[in-house]
Design an enzyme around this catalytic site. Structure first.
Site, PDB file in Angstrom:
ATOM      1  N   SER A 219       0.853  -1.190   0.000  1.00 45.93           N
ATOM      2  CA  SER A 219       0.000   0.000   0.000  1.00 45.93           C
ATOM      3  C   SER A 219       0.888   1.238   0.000  1.00 45.93           C
ATOM      4  O   SER A 219       2.087   1.171   0.309  1.00 45.93           O
ATOM      5  CB  SER A 219      -0.880  -0.008   1.253  1.00 45.93           C
ATOM      6  OG  SER A 219      -1.497   1.242   1.474  1.00 45.93           O
TER       7      SER A 219
ATOM      8  N   TYR B  28      -4.461  -0.400   9.687  1.00 43.70           N
ATOM      9  CA  TYR B  28      -4.182  -0.674   8.276  1.00 43.70           C
ATOM     10  C   TYR B  28      -2.742  -0.295   7.937  1.00 43.70           C
ATOM     11  O   TYR B  28      -2.015  -1.069   7.297  1.00 43.70           O
ATOM     12  CB  TYR B  28      -5.159   0.105   7.410  1.00 43.70           C
ATOM     13  CG  TYR B  28      -4.942  -0.067   5.930  1.00 43.70           C
ATOM     14  CD1 TYR B  28      -5.427  -1.184   5.263  1.00 43.70           C
ATOM     15  CD2 TYR B  28      -4.243   0.892   5.194  1.00 43.70           C
ATOM     16  CE1 TYR B  28      -5.230  -1.344   3.898  1.00 43.70           C
ATOM     17  CE2 TYR B  28      -4.034   0.737   3.829  1.00 43.70           C
ATOM     18  CZ  TYR B  28      -4.533  -0.385   3.186  1.00 43.70           C
ATOM     19  OH  TYR B  28      -4.323  -0.538   1.843  1.00 43.70           O
TER      20      TYR B  28
END
Length: 265
Positions: free
Chosen positions: A153, A166
């Site tokens: 990510s 996250y």
């Protein structure tokens, strides 16, 4: 031992004769990668928990004249992953390529994140990726050939506001990718990751189009648009192919220039 062929030229980007498993491969980015691998010639098993999208993507793969199976799995359930591996090997003979796309996120101020929420996100994004790498990596190491592609990510590199669990999970996925690359590269299994920028999906469309957060994402992206999930397929095909036969432990960023961005106006 299946060493593949050497990787020069356009022909090295084909995946004919390869078998891929894409976990979380039935919606969004995972679906796009499943179909992209099939377009490049691989037989592809896209697996996830929900039956309806699983059926839909399997039908789409079959329409490309590629083989597939319809098997649900959950990265939080090791037994389901072992069952998936066994079924794919029984029906298709092997697994050459594993793509770990299963993931989740939730925006919560860090002081308010409960332990259940924290553990739930890390269980899917990090532990689920590790679990799948263990299950499928063992098969690949026994054969002496494999390509594992994890999904990292932007938050592997930079922080995103109020998504601590996250962010932590995806930073750790980057570290796990490098660790496995070091351990397994000499045994024929290459482990890399793709770090997507901001891509429009059914789940995030409202966020991207109707919030200040979405406008900031767009401002920080130099190409001045959000990505289309199909634009990630080339990165996955490349990393899975013989053209990438000496790439190991790399996190390939596909972000329209987001991480290069400083002042944009």
């Amino acid at each position: 031992m299946d060493q593949g062929t050497s990787g020069a030229g356009f022909g090295g980007l084909r995946l004919d004769g390869r078998v891929a498993v894409v976990l979380g491969g039935t919606t969004g980015i995972g679906r796009a990668l499943s179909l992209g691998l099939a377009d490049a010639g691989a037989d592809v098993v896209a697996s996830a928990r929900r039956r309806e999208p699983l059926e839909q993507v399997a039908s789409a793969i079959e329409q490309k004249n590629r083989r597939t199976l319809r098997i649900a799995s959950d990265v939080a359930d090791r037994g389901s992953l072992v069952h998936l591996l066994n079924e794919v090997v029984s029906a298709l003979g092997k697994v050459d390529i594993l793509v770990n796309c299963a993931g989740k996120t939730k925006r919560t101020p860090t002081l308010d994140v409960g332990e259940d929420e924290w553990h739930d996100i890390l269980e899917t994004n990090l532990t689920g990726t590790w679990r799948a790498c263990q299950v499928f990596g063992r098969h690949m190491l026994e054969r002496g050939y494999g390509r594992i592609i994890n999904i990292a990510s932007l938050s592997t590199f930079v922080s995103l506001y109020e998504t601590a669990a996250y962010n932590a999970s995806k930073a750790a996925v980057g570290s796990l990718t490098k660790t496995l690359a070091v351990e397994w590269g000499s045994r024929g299994v290459l482990v890399n990751a793709i770090a997507p920028g901001v891509f429009r999906t059914d789940l995030n469309q409202g966020l991207l189009d109707g919030t200040e957060r979405g406008r900031e994402f767009l401002l920080r992206t130099p190409v001045k648009r959000f990505g289309r999930v199909e634009e990630l397929a080339g990165a996955a095909v490349f990393l899975a192919s013989d053209a990438a036969s000496f790439i190991n432990g790399e996190i390939l960023v596909v972000d329209g220039g987001f991480l290069a961005s400083g002042v944009n106006q």
